[in-house]
Design an enzyme around this catalytic site. Structure first.
Site: not given
Ligand code: DAH
Length: 342
Positions: A164, A184, A210, A224, A267, A310
């Site tokens: 990120w 995110h 980003r 998102q 996660v 999530a």
């Molecule tokens: N936040 C991650 C991104 O921006 C995407 C993401 C991945 C969100 C896995 C989630 C998750 O909640 O469980 O690439």
């Protein structure tokens, strides 16, 4: 012999030169066709001043009549000529009033805008999850490092931060820069579990930023939709069923969803979900996973009792697939030719 011409004047009283001066002054002040026409009636019309004057000549003795007649006729010709010139000038400089106010002309249509394709897609995504019982909440776009990274198990200097690239806010505190534009929507997972108790079932739509060079699939600003479910007995089967239902709702019941292992620090296990597109390619749509037990424990939840999943959906990506758009940069170009197609 009475020399009454009109009004209280006698021919002897009439100063034709003065009438001429007054008439020409008034004509010069007539600034539209209607004013010029009124002027003409006043001096040259049937009951006009000069016409009356000529008519009154009959009462003069013959010797004076001839000379007065010539003078008055010259005045009439001069005023007529002046009027013709004035009218031509007015016509040339302004449209006739009938053309200026054409009440039969249809009104110009108001150009009416419509929702942006990303907003349309976002609303569809929201509807899909609302129908599955999710609430919709929003969070801040300017975030603390603590929420965007630290408490999502992405400490400073951790290589996962490379996923990120970040736009930092120029705000220094204790020699550090703790504020950023969220990369995110995941920080809202922390914000939400801090303040609520299970059962939790929310989605978080929002804009993220980003520090990236743009190309056909990357923009420095993106949208998102984060999702978070926490309760007793939540398993990966719930994650899979929910996200499959979402894919079928948005892309049709025949579209296949593929779940594969992926790594996200917050996660365990983590997954990426791709859909099989018309040309047979698999296209990644979102990241997901089971909420890391350390995150639950750090916020005062008992991970032995509560589990959750999530996910984070890329909205531009979803819109590109739905509408068949091959370059993400179209969305924020503000080109009407593109936007008017939705
Ligand atoms: N936040 C991650 C991104 O921006 C995407 C993401 C991945 C969100 C896995 C989630 C998750 O909640 O469980 O690439």
């Amino acid at each position: 012999m009475e020399e009454r011409l009109y009004g209280d004047h006698t021919m002897a009283d009439i100063d034709l030169a003065a009438v001429e001066r007054r008439a020409l002054d008034e004509l010069a002040a007539a600034c539209d066709a209607a004013a010029a026409a009124a002027w003409r009636a006043r001096y040259l019309g049937k009951k006009g001043e000069v016409t009356q004057l000529l008519r009154g000549l009959g009462v003069l003795p013959a010797d004076r009549r001839k000379q007065a007649g010539q003078t008055a006729n010259r005045l009439r010709a001069l005023l007529q000529e002046a009027f013709d010139r004035r009218r031509a000038l007015l016509e040339a400089s302004s449209p006739a009033p009938s053309a200026a106010i054409d009440v039969t002309l249809p009104a110009r249509p108001h150009r009416q805008g419509h929702l942006h394709p990303i907003t349309l897609t976002l609303r569809e995504i929201e509807r899909a999850f609302r129908d599955m019982g999710f609430a919709v909440v929003e969070g801040p776009q300017v975030e603390w490092d603590e929420y965007n990274f630290e408490r999502l198990r992405i400490p400073a200097d951790h290589p996962a931060r490379d996923m990120w690239d970040t736009l930092w806010i120029d705000y220094e505190r204790d020699g550090r820069y703790p504020m950023l534009l969220r990369t995110h929507t995941s920080p809202m997972q922390i914000r939400y579990i801090e303040r609520h108790r299970p059962p939790i079932r929310v989605i978080v739509p929002g804009t993220c930023y980003r520090y990236e060079a743009t190309d056909a699939t990357h923009e420095w600003m993106l949208t998102q939709v984060e999702g978070l479910v926490i309760d007793e007995g939540i398993s990966f089967a719930h994650l899979k069923g929910t996200l499959e239902a979402f894919v079928h709702r948005l892309f049709g019941p025949d579209v296949e969803a593929r779940f594969r292992c992926d790594y996200f620090p917050f996660v365990e296990p983590g997954a990426e979900v791709a859909i099989r597109w018309r040309d047979g390619r698999w296209i990644e749509l979102l990241g997901a996973g089971m909420v890391h037990p350390e995150i639950l424990a750090a916020t005062g939840y008992d991970p032995a009792r509560y589990t959750g999943f999530a996910f984070g959906i890329g909205v531009e990506r979803t819109a590109m697939l739905r509408y068949g758009i091959d370059d993400i940069r179209y969305f924020y170009d503000n080109a009407l030719g593109f936007l008017e197609q939705f």
